[in-house]
Scaffold this motif. Sequence first.
Motif, PDB file in Angstrom:
ATOM      1  N   GLY A   1       2.277  10.096  -9.784  1.00 12.93           N
ATOM      2  CA  GLY A   1       3.220   9.233  -9.083  1.00 12.93           C
ATOM      3  C   GLY A   1       3.102   7.787  -9.521  1.00 12.93           C
ATOM      4  O   GLY A   1       2.156   7.386 -10.198  1.00 12.93           O
ATOM      5  N   LYS A   2       4.068   6.972  -9.116  1.00 11.00           N
ATOM      6  CA  LYS A   2       4.030   5.532  -9.373  1.00 11.00           C
ATOM      7  C   LYS A   2       2.746   4.943  -8.779  1.00 11.00           C
ATOM      8  O   LYS A   2       2.297   5.392  -7.734  1.00 11.00           O
ATOM      9  CB  LYS A   2       5.243   4.865  -8.707  1.00 11.00           C
ATOM     10  CG  LYS A   2       6.586   5.485  -9.069  1.00 11.00           C
ATOM     11  CD  LYS A   2       7.689   4.940  -8.161  1.00 11.00           C
ATOM     12  CE  LYS A   2       8.969   5.727  -8.323  1.00 11.00           C
ATOM     13  NZ  LYS A   2      10.043   5.279  -7.411  1.00 11.00           N
TER      14      LYS A   2
ATOM     15  N   LEU B   1      14.346   5.189  -5.529  1.00 10.91           N
ATOM     16  CA  LEU B   1      14.990   5.199  -4.226  1.00 10.91           C
ATOM     17  C   LEU B   1      14.147   4.364  -3.288  1.00 10.91           C
ATOM     18  O   LEU B   1      13.030   4.745  -2.931  1.00 10.91           O
ATOM     19  CB  LEU B   1      15.110   6.632  -3.691  1.00 10.91           C
ATOM     20  CG  LEU B   1      15.888   7.602  -4.583  1.00 10.91           C
ATOM     21  CD1 LEU B   1      15.952   8.965  -3.931  1.00 10.91           C
ATOM     22  CD2 LEU B   1      17.296   7.078  -4.839  1.00 10.91           C
ATOM     23  N   PRO B   2      14.624   3.197  -2.874  1.00 10.22           N
ATOM     24  CA  PRO B   2      13.768   2.268  -2.154  1.00 10.22           C
ATOM     25  C   PRO B   2      13.419   2.702  -0.737  1.00 10.22           C
ATOM     26  O   PRO B   2      14.279   3.083   0.040  1.00 10.22           O
ATOM     27  CB  PRO B   2      14.614   0.977  -2.121  1.00 10.22           C
ATOM     28  CG  PRO B   2      16.013   1.449  -2.258  1.00 10.22           C
ATOM     29  CD  PRO B   2      15.967   2.681  -3.113  1.00 10.22           C
TER      30      PRO B   2
ATOM     31  N   ALA C   1      10.157  -1.570  -5.372  1.00  8.00           N
ATOM     32  CA  ALA C   1       8.738  -1.403  -5.046  1.00  8.00           C
ATOM     33  C   ALA C   1       7.866  -1.936  -6.182  1.00  8.00           C
ATOM     34  O   ALA C   1       8.182  -1.765  -7.361  1.00  8.00           O
ATOM     35  CB  ALA C   1       8.419   0.072  -4.814  1.00  8.00           C
ATOM     36  N   LEU C   2       6.762  -2.586  -5.818  1.00  7.50           N
ATOM     37  CA  LEU C   2       5.848  -3.106  -6.834  1.00  7.50           C
ATOM     38  C   LEU C   2       5.315  -1.983  -7.713  1.00  7.50           C
ATOM     39  O   LEU C   2       5.227  -2.121  -8.933  1.00  7.50           O
ATOM     40  CB  LEU C   2       4.693  -3.851  -6.163  1.00  7.50           C
ATOM     41  CG  LEU C   2       5.073  -5.020  -5.257  1.00  7.50           C
ATOM     42  CD1 LEU C   2       3.820  -5.690  -4.695  1.00  7.50           C
ATOM     43  CD2 LEU C   2       5.923  -6.045  -6.001  1.00  7.50           C
ATOM     44  N   ALA C   3       4.943  -0.865  -7.088  1.00 11.52           N
ATOM     45  CA  ALA C   3       4.454   0.278  -7.867  1.00 11.52           C
ATOM     46  C   ALA C   3       5.536   0.797  -8.800  1.00 11.52           C
ATOM     47  O   ALA C   3       5.252   1.274  -9.902  1.00 11.52           O
ATOM     48  CB  ALA C   3       3.991   1.397  -6.921  1.00 11.52           C
ATOM     49  N   GLY C   4       6.790   0.681  -8.362  1.00 10.33           N
ATOM     50  CA  GLY C   4       7.896   1.167  -9.180  1.00 10.33           C
ATOM     51  C   GLY C   4       8.126   0.334 -10.422  1.00 10.33           C
ATOM     52  O   GLY C   4       8.318   0.874 -11.514  1.00 10.33           O
TER      53      GLY C   4
ATOM     54  N   ASP D   1       0.783  -1.238   0.000  1.00  8.83           N
ATOM     55  CA  ASP D   1       0.000   0.000   0.000  1.00  8.83           C
ATOM     56  C   ASP D   1       0.816   1.291   0.000  1.00  8.83           C
ATOM     57  O   ASP D   1       0.284   2.351  -0.355  1.00  8.83           O
ATOM     58  CB  ASP D   1      -0.918   0.036   1.237  1.00  8.83           C
ATOM     59  CG  ASP D   1      -1.965  -1.070   1.212  1.00  8.83           C
ATOM     60  OD1 ASP D   1      -2.477  -1.349   0.113  1.00  8.83           O
ATOM     61  OD2 ASP D   1      -2.260  -1.647   2.277  1.00  8.83           O
ATOM     62  N   VAL D   2       2.087   1.213   0.400  1.00  7.38           N
ATOM     63  CA  VAL D   2       2.854   2.450   0.597  1.00  7.38           C
ATOM     64  C   VAL D   2       4.083   2.538  -0.287  1.00  7.38           C
ATOM     65  O   VAL D   2       4.343   3.575  -0.913  1.00  7.38           O
ATOM     66  CB  VAL D   2       3.283   2.588   2.084  1.00  7.38           C
ATOM     67  CG1 VAL D   2       4.130   3.847   2.283  1.00  7.38           C
ATOM     68  CG2 VAL D   2       2.066   2.610   2.989  1.00  7.38           C
ATOM     69  N   ASP D   3       4.841   1.460  -0.366  1.00  4.05           N
ATOM     70  CA  ASP D   3       6.163   1.486  -0.984  1.00  4.05           C
ATOM     71  C   ASP D   3       6.133   2.028  -2.408  1.00  4.05           C
ATOM     72  O   ASP D   3       5.414   1.526  -3.264  1.00  4.05           O
ATOM     73  CB  ASP D   3       6.743   0.069  -0.989  1.00  4.05           C
ATOM     74  CG  ASP D   3       8.241   0.056  -1.244  1.00  4.05           C
ATOM     75  OD1 ASP D   3       8.881   1.111  -1.089  1.00  4.05           O
ATOM     76  OD2 ASP D   3       8.769  -1.023  -1.573  1.00  4.05           O
ATOM     77  N   GLY D   4       6.936   3.045  -2.652  1.00  2.49           N
ATOM     78  CA  GLY D   4       7.071   3.612  -3.994  1.00  2.49           C
ATOM     79  C   GLY D   4       6.051   4.663  -4.362  1.00  2.49           C
ATOM     80  O   GLY D   4       6.223   5.381  -5.343  1.00  2.49           O
ATOM     81  N   LYS D   5       4.979   4.775  -3.599  1.00  2.00           N
ATOM     82  CA  LYS D   5       3.911   5.709  -3.949  1.00  2.00           C
ATOM     83  C   LYS D   5       4.170   7.095  -3.348  1.00  2.00           C
ATOM     84  O   LYS D   5       4.851   7.222  -2.328  1.00  2.00           O
ATOM     85  CB  LYS D   5       2.565   5.199  -3.438  1.00  2.00           C
ATOM     86  CG  LYS D   5       2.112   3.886  -4.054  1.00  2.00           C
ATOM     87  CD  LYS D   5       0.764   3.458  -3.483  1.00  2.00           C
ATOM     88  CE  LYS D   5       0.302   2.135  -4.065  1.00  2.00           C
ATOM     89  NZ  LYS D   5      -1.003   1.713  -3.505  1.00  2.00           N
ATOM     90  N   PRO D   6       3.606   8.141  -3.947  1.00  2.00           N
ATOM     91  CA  PRO D   6       3.649   9.453  -3.309  1.00  2.00           C
ATOM     92  C   PRO D   6       3.033   9.383  -1.915  1.00  2.00           C
ATOM     93  O   PRO D   6       2.153   8.556  -1.642  1.00  2.00           O
ATOM     94  CB  PRO D   6       2.816  10.324  -4.249  1.00  2.00           C
ATOM     95  CG  PRO D   6       2.920   9.665  -5.580  1.00  2.00           C
ATOM     96  CD  PRO D   6       2.963   8.181  -5.267  1.00  2.00           C
ATOM     97  N   ARG D   7       3.495  10.251  -1.037  1.00  2.00           N
ATOM     98  CA  ARG D   7       3.134  10.186   0.383  1.00  2.00           C
ATOM     99  C   ARG D   7       1.637  10.064   0.619  1.00  2.00           C
ATOM    100  O   ARG D   7       1.166   9.172   1.322  1.00  2.00           O
ATOM    101  CB  ARG D   7       3.667  11.438   1.094  1.00  2.00           C
ATOM    102  CG  ARG D   7       3.417  11.466   2.597  1.00  2.00           C
ATOM    103  CD  ARG D   7       3.916  12.785   3.174  1.00  2.00           C
ATOM    104  NE  ARG D   7       5.299  13.013   2.787  1.00  2.00           N
ATOM    105  CZ  ARG D   7       5.876  14.220   2.775  1.00  2.00           C
ATOM    106  NH1 ARG D   7       5.184  15.282   3.103  1.00  2.00           N
ATOM    107  NH2 ARG D   7       7.141  14.353   2.435  1.00  2.00           N
TER     108      ARG D   7
END
Length: 214
Positions: free
Chosen positions: A123-124, A210-211, A150-153, A10-16
């Motif tokens: 964003g991603k 950037l992980p 990141a999966l989103a990345g 749910d979070v990794d790689g995404k905009p805040r």
Amino acid sequence: CDMEGDYRRDVDGKPRHDGIRSVLASRGITLPEGQPDDGPDRETIFGLGARKNGLFREALARSGVEVFEGSVAFIRRLRDEGLKTAAVSSSKNAAAVLEAAGLADLFDIRVDGLESERLGLRGKPAPDTFVHAARGLGGDAARALGGEDALAGVEAIQAAGYGLVVGIDRSGQAAALREHGAGLVVQDLAQLQIVSAPPTMDRRSATGGLPGWP
């Protein structure tokens, strides 16, 4: 509660704020959006974002940054071969993180959360930031390598049309990285080898997310 799994999904790689929305939605929680200047005491999306950012900046000042030396060495070898490199991050803290890690000189350009906001880039997992990075390096996305943990990345790199999408598996999610678009999965970029191209061939560009930095 699976904190690591929830973070990766749910979070990794995404905009805040996109990450905050995803976490709340996964738990059936609804909060008002609020305003961009909401402080950390406000129970809004932007308020939670301010609180999260404050905690992150405190942790950065206290603990610094974990650097994966093998990956850094690989990027330096790319640069020695004459390839251009870009850092692509959803984080508005990317400059501070790179500075804290002593890696600010490792990339020709940085496409981060501040730049994305200024240019209106999505964003991603949208491809916008990686498309912008390839253009900024003056290269063809189809001849670029992109690396992400990141999966989103990896979704974003694949959607941007990069020639090679490398998933970096540091948490046992190799299968998920492949499902989301990675053509190759490694545990560290140090596992990749560089084969010098003949002088007549075009040089490729390389970009990386950037992980794990919000």
